[in-house]
Design a protein around this motif. Structure first.
Motif, PDB file in Angstrom:
ATOM      1  N   ASP A   1       0.825  -1.205   0.000  1.00 26.39           N
ATOM      2  CA  ASP A   1       0.000   0.000   0.000  1.00 26.39           C
ATOM      3  C   ASP A   1       0.861   1.258   0.000  1.00 26.39           C
ATOM      4  O   ASP A   1       0.578   2.222  -0.722  1.00 26.39           O
ATOM      5  N   THR A   2       1.927   1.246   0.789  1.00 25.53           N
ATOM      6  CA  THR A   2       2.785   2.425   0.902  1.00 25.53           C
ATOM      7  C   THR A   2       3.427   2.776  -0.436  1.00 25.53           C
ATOM      8  O   THR A   2       3.361   3.924  -0.893  1.00 25.53           O
ATOM      9  N   GLN A   3       4.060   1.781  -1.076  1.00 19.62           N
ATOM     10  CA  GLN A   3       4.711   2.074  -2.353  1.00 19.62           C
ATOM     11  C   GLN A   3       3.689   2.386  -3.437  1.00 19.62           C
ATOM     12  O   GLN A   3       3.910   3.241  -4.291  1.00 19.62           O
ATOM     13  N   GLY A   4       2.542   1.696  -3.411  1.00 16.44           N
ATOM     14  CA  GLY A   4       1.524   1.924  -4.424  1.00 16.44           C
ATOM     15  C   GLY A   4       0.927   3.324  -4.343  1.00 16.44           C
ATOM     16  O   GLY A   4       0.767   4.005  -5.361  1.00 16.44           O
ATOM     17  N   ILE A   5       0.598   3.755  -3.144  1.00 14.26           N
ATOM     18  CA  ILE A   5       0.007   5.083  -2.960  1.00 14.26           C
ATOM     19  C   ILE A   5       1.032   6.173  -3.257  1.00 14.26           C
ATOM     20  O   ILE A   5       0.706   7.200  -3.869  1.00 14.26           O
ATOM     21  N   PHE A   6       2.294   5.956  -2.853  1.00 13.49           N
ATOM     22  CA  PHE A   6       3.321   6.962  -3.101  1.00 13.49           C
ATOM     23  C   PHE A   6       3.577   7.138  -4.602  1.00 13.49           C
ATOM     24  O   PHE A   6       3.642   8.261  -5.110  1.00 13.49           O
ATOM     25  N   ILE A   7       3.715   6.022  -5.321  1.00  9.13           N
ATOM     26  CA  ILE A   7       3.957   6.105  -6.764  1.00  9.13           C
ATOM     27  C   ILE A   7       2.757   6.730  -7.474  1.00  9.13           C
ATOM     28  O   ILE A   7       2.911   7.556  -8.384  1.00  9.13           O
ATOM     29  N   SER A   8       1.550   6.365  -7.054  1.00  8.83           N
ATOM     30  CA  SER A   8       0.344   6.952  -7.640  1.00  8.83           C
ATOM     31  C   SER A   8       0.286   8.450  -7.379  1.00  8.83           C
ATOM     32  O   SER A   8      -0.088   9.239  -8.264  1.00  8.83           O
TER      33      SER A   8
ATOM     34  N   ALA B   1       0.716  14.025  -9.181  1.00  9.17           N
ATOM     35  CA  ALA B   1       1.378  15.318  -8.994  1.00  9.17           C
ATOM     36  C   ALA B   1       2.054  15.785 -10.274  1.00  9.17           C
ATOM     37  O   ALA B   1       2.039  16.985 -10.596  1.00  9.17           O
ATOM     38  N   LEU B   2       2.635  14.856 -11.035  1.00 12.14           N
ATOM     39  CA  LEU B   2       3.264  15.226 -12.300  1.00 12.14           C
ATOM     40  C   LEU B   2       2.214  15.707 -13.303  1.00 12.14           C
ATOM     41  O   LEU B   2       2.425  16.695 -14.014  1.00 12.14           O
ATOM     42  N   GLY B   3       1.066  15.021 -13.347  1.00 13.34           N
ATOM     43  CA  GLY B   3      -0.010  15.465 -14.220  1.00 13.34           C
ATOM     44  C   GLY B   3      -0.518  16.849 -13.846  1.00 13.34           C
ATOM     45  O   GLY B   3      -0.757  17.698 -14.717  1.00 13.34           O
ATOM     46  N   LEU B   4      -0.672  17.097 -12.557  1.00 15.03           N
ATOM     47  CA  LEU B   4      -1.109  18.417 -12.092  1.00 15.03           C
ATOM     48  C   LEU B   4      -0.061  19.486 -12.409  1.00 15.03           C
ATOM     49  O   LEU B   4      -0.403  20.628 -12.738  1.00 15.03           O
TER      50      LEU B   4
ATOM     51  N   LEU C   1     -12.624   3.756   8.107  1.00 20.08           N
ATOM     52  CA  LEU C   1     -11.416   4.396   8.611  1.00 20.08           C
ATOM     53  C   LEU C   1     -10.206   4.117   7.740  1.00 20.08           C
ATOM     54  O   LEU C   1      -9.425   5.017   7.439  1.00 20.08           O
ATOM     55  N   GLY C   2     -10.018   2.861   7.316  1.00 18.28           N
ATOM     56  CA  GLY C   2      -8.838   2.520   6.523  1.00 18.28           C
ATOM     57  C   GLY C   2      -8.779   3.289   5.224  1.00 18.28           C
ATOM     58  O   GLY C   2      -7.739   3.861   4.878  1.00 18.28           O
ATOM     59  N   PHE C   3      -9.888   3.303   4.490  1.00 13.44           N
ATOM     60  CA  PHE C   3      -9.947   4.050   3.232  1.00 13.44           C
ATOM     61  C   PHE C   3      -9.700   5.534   3.482  1.00 13.44           C
ATOM     62  O   PHE C   3      -8.956   6.185   2.733  1.00 13.44           O
ATOM     63  N   SER C   4     -10.290   6.091   4.539  1.00 11.11           N
ATOM     64  CA  SER C   4     -10.163   7.519   4.821  1.00 11.11           C
ATOM     65  C   SER C   4      -8.730   7.900   5.178  1.00 11.11           C
ATOM     66  O   SER C   4      -8.230   8.937   4.734  1.00 11.11           O
ATOM     67  N   LEU C   5      -8.064   7.060   5.969  1.00  9.89           N
ATOM     68  CA  LEU C   5      -6.685   7.356   6.342  1.00  9.89           C
ATOM     69  C   LEU C   5      -5.757   7.315   5.130  1.00  9.89           C
ATOM     70  O   LEU C   5      -4.901   8.191   4.952  1.00  9.89           O
ATOM     71  N   LYS C   6      -5.930   6.309   4.283  1.00  6.01           N
ATOM     72  CA  LYS C   6      -5.083   6.215   3.089  1.00  6.01           C
ATOM     73  C   LYS C   6      -5.374   7.357   2.117  1.00  6.01           C
ATOM     74  O   LYS C   6      -4.464   7.882   1.467  1.00  6.01           O
ATOM     75  N   THR C   7      -6.643   7.767   2.042  1.00  5.85           N
ATOM     76  CA  THR C   7      -6.996   8.907   1.201  1.00  5.85           C
ATOM     77  C   THR C   7      -6.376  10.191   1.739  1.00  5.85           C
ATOM     78  O   THR C   7      -5.859  11.019   0.970  1.00  5.85           O
ATOM     79  N   PHE C   8      -6.405  10.352   3.055  1.00  6.84           N
ATOM     80  CA  PHE C   8      -5.790  11.529   3.683  1.00  6.84           C
ATOM     81  C   PHE C   8      -4.298  11.588   3.365  1.00  6.84           C
ATOM     82  O   PHE C   8      -3.773  12.644   2.993  1.00  6.84           O
ATOM     83  N   VAL C   9      -3.635  10.445   3.488  1.00  7.51           N
ATOM     84  CA  VAL C   9      -2.194  10.394   3.200  1.00  7.51           C
ATOM     85  C   VAL C   9      -1.936  10.687   1.729  1.00  7.51           C
ATOM     86  O   VAL C   9      -1.015  11.436   1.379  1.00  7.51           O
ATOM     87  N   ALA C  10      -2.757  10.120   0.837  1.00  8.00           N
ATOM     88  CA  ALA C  10      -2.578  10.337  -0.604  1.00  8.00           C
ATOM     89  C   ALA C  10      -2.707  11.818  -0.956  1.00  8.00           C
ATOM     90  O   ALA C  10      -1.898  12.370  -1.712  1.00  8.00           O
ATOM     91  N   ILE C  11      -3.717  12.478  -0.402  1.00 10.65           N
ATOM     92  CA  ILE C  11      -3.922  13.906  -0.674  1.00 10.65           C
ATOM     93  C   ILE C  11      -2.765  14.725  -0.114  1.00 10.65           C
ATOM     94  O   ILE C  11      -2.282  15.670  -0.761  1.00 10.65           O
ATOM     95  N   LEU C  12      -2.308  14.363   1.075  1.00 10.81           N
ATOM     96  CA  LEU C  12      -1.190  15.082   1.680  1.00 10.81           C
ATOM     97  C   LEU C  12       0.071  14.947   0.834  1.00 10.81           C
ATOM     98  O   LEU C  12       0.774  15.939   0.588  1.00 10.81           O
ATOM     99  N   VAL C  13       0.352  13.729   0.378  1.00  9.00           N
ATOM    100  CA  VAL C  13       1.552  13.506  -0.431  1.00  9.00           C
ATOM    101  C   VAL C  13       1.464  14.267  -1.753  1.00  9.00           C
ATOM    102  O   VAL C  13       2.428  14.914  -2.179  1.00  9.00           O
ATOM    103  N   VAL C  14       0.306  14.216  -2.422  1.00  8.30           N
ATOM    104  CA  VAL C  14       0.132  14.958  -3.674  1.00  8.30           C
ATOM    105  C   VAL C  14       0.310  16.451  -3.440  1.00  8.30           C
ATOM    106  O   VAL C  14       0.964  17.146  -4.229  1.00  8.30           O
ATOM    107  N   SER C  15      -0.251  16.966  -2.350  1.00 14.64           N
ATOM    108  CA  SER C  15      -0.147  18.397  -2.044  1.00 14.64           C
ATOM    109  C   SER C  15       1.305  18.819  -1.849  1.00 14.64           C
ATOM    110  O   SER C  15       1.726  19.869  -2.343  1.00 14.64           O
ATOM    111  N   VAL C  16       2.067  17.994  -1.135  1.00 15.00           N
ATOM    112  CA  VAL C  16       3.471  18.325  -0.873  1.00 15.00           C
ATOM    113  C   VAL C  16       4.301  18.241  -2.154  1.00 15.00           C
ATOM    114  O   VAL C  16       5.101  19.128  -2.461  1.00 15.00           O
TER     115      VAL C  16
END
Length: 216
Positions: free
Chosen positions: A27-34, A39-42, A91-106
């Motif tokens: 999950d960690t590597q998949g969400i980070f790469i995604s 972020a590159l598209g944006l 909760l699981g989906f929400s936490l991973k979504t929160f992390v994904a949005i945070l990583v994209v934002s950064v």
């Protein structure tokens, strides 16, 4: 690979033998790469002043109108949807979504320090931006995460009031594009529509519940 080696790898969390489940490492590597892909598209869209659909489109509008950091705006715009995500998708989906949005934002804020583009045609930016964001979202769906936003609200309204989620998403995106006429040029809105169409077509063709199971 021998069965004992498979068991050993599974026991130390390298991968899951069940294709419908993922280990924390997967999950960690998949969400980070995604997130990197999105972020590159944006970044491509931002380089030529284009928008996209969803809450990212709202963040772009505010970014162009008030010259505030896109990454910060993207994170803040999604905040109201976290509660809905928690209530509807767990909760699981929400936490991973929160992390994904945070990583994209950064990453979108750091991108300019590592990548400088001297020239980028708006059509090419719209095409590549839509494709990259679409593939990034598919990767997040595979790991039961998302970029939050209007999609969560659309699911809620469909369940609560029987309003088709697709119509909610379409109506929201049309509102974003209409509002864009007050902030950017009509040509920019046109190219932004191209990007949104490419993105949504990619998701429509490739996103299937038997391949990308967001909620179990």
């Amino acid at each position: 690979m021998a069965q004992s080696e498979q068991v050993q790898k599974r026991s130390i969390g390298f991968y899951s033998a069940d294709p419908s489940k993922h280990t924390p490492l997967e999950d960690t590597q998949g969400i980070f790469i995604s997130a990197m892909t999105v972020a590159l598209g944006l970044y491509f869209l931002n380089q030529v002043g284009l928008l996209t659909s969803g809450t990212a489109g709202v963040a772009f509008l505010l970014h162009y109108a008030f010259d505030l950091p896109f990454g910060l705006l993207f994170f803040l715009v999604n905040l109201p949807f976290y509660y809905l995500s928690f209530k509807r998708l767990g909760l699981g989906f929400s936490l991973k979504t929160f992390v994904a949005i945070l990583v994209v934002s950064v990453i979108t804020e750091l991108e300019r320090r590592f990548l400088v583009i001297e020239y980028l045609d708006p059509f090419w930016a719209a095409l590549l931006g839509g494709i990259l964001i679409g593939y990034g979202l598919l990767g997040m769906y595979r790991h039961r995460a998302s970029l939050g936003g209007i999609g969560i609200l659309a699911i809620y309204l469909q369940d609560r009031f029987k309003i088709p989620a697709g119509l909610v998403q379409l109506g929201f995106d049309l509102c974003v594009m209409v509002a864009a006429f007050f902030v950017v040029s009509p040509v920019t809105v046109l190219w932004s529509l191209v990007s949104a169409v490419v993105l949504n077509l990619l998701l429509t063709i490739n996103h299937r519940s038997d391949r990308y199971i967001v909620v179990r």
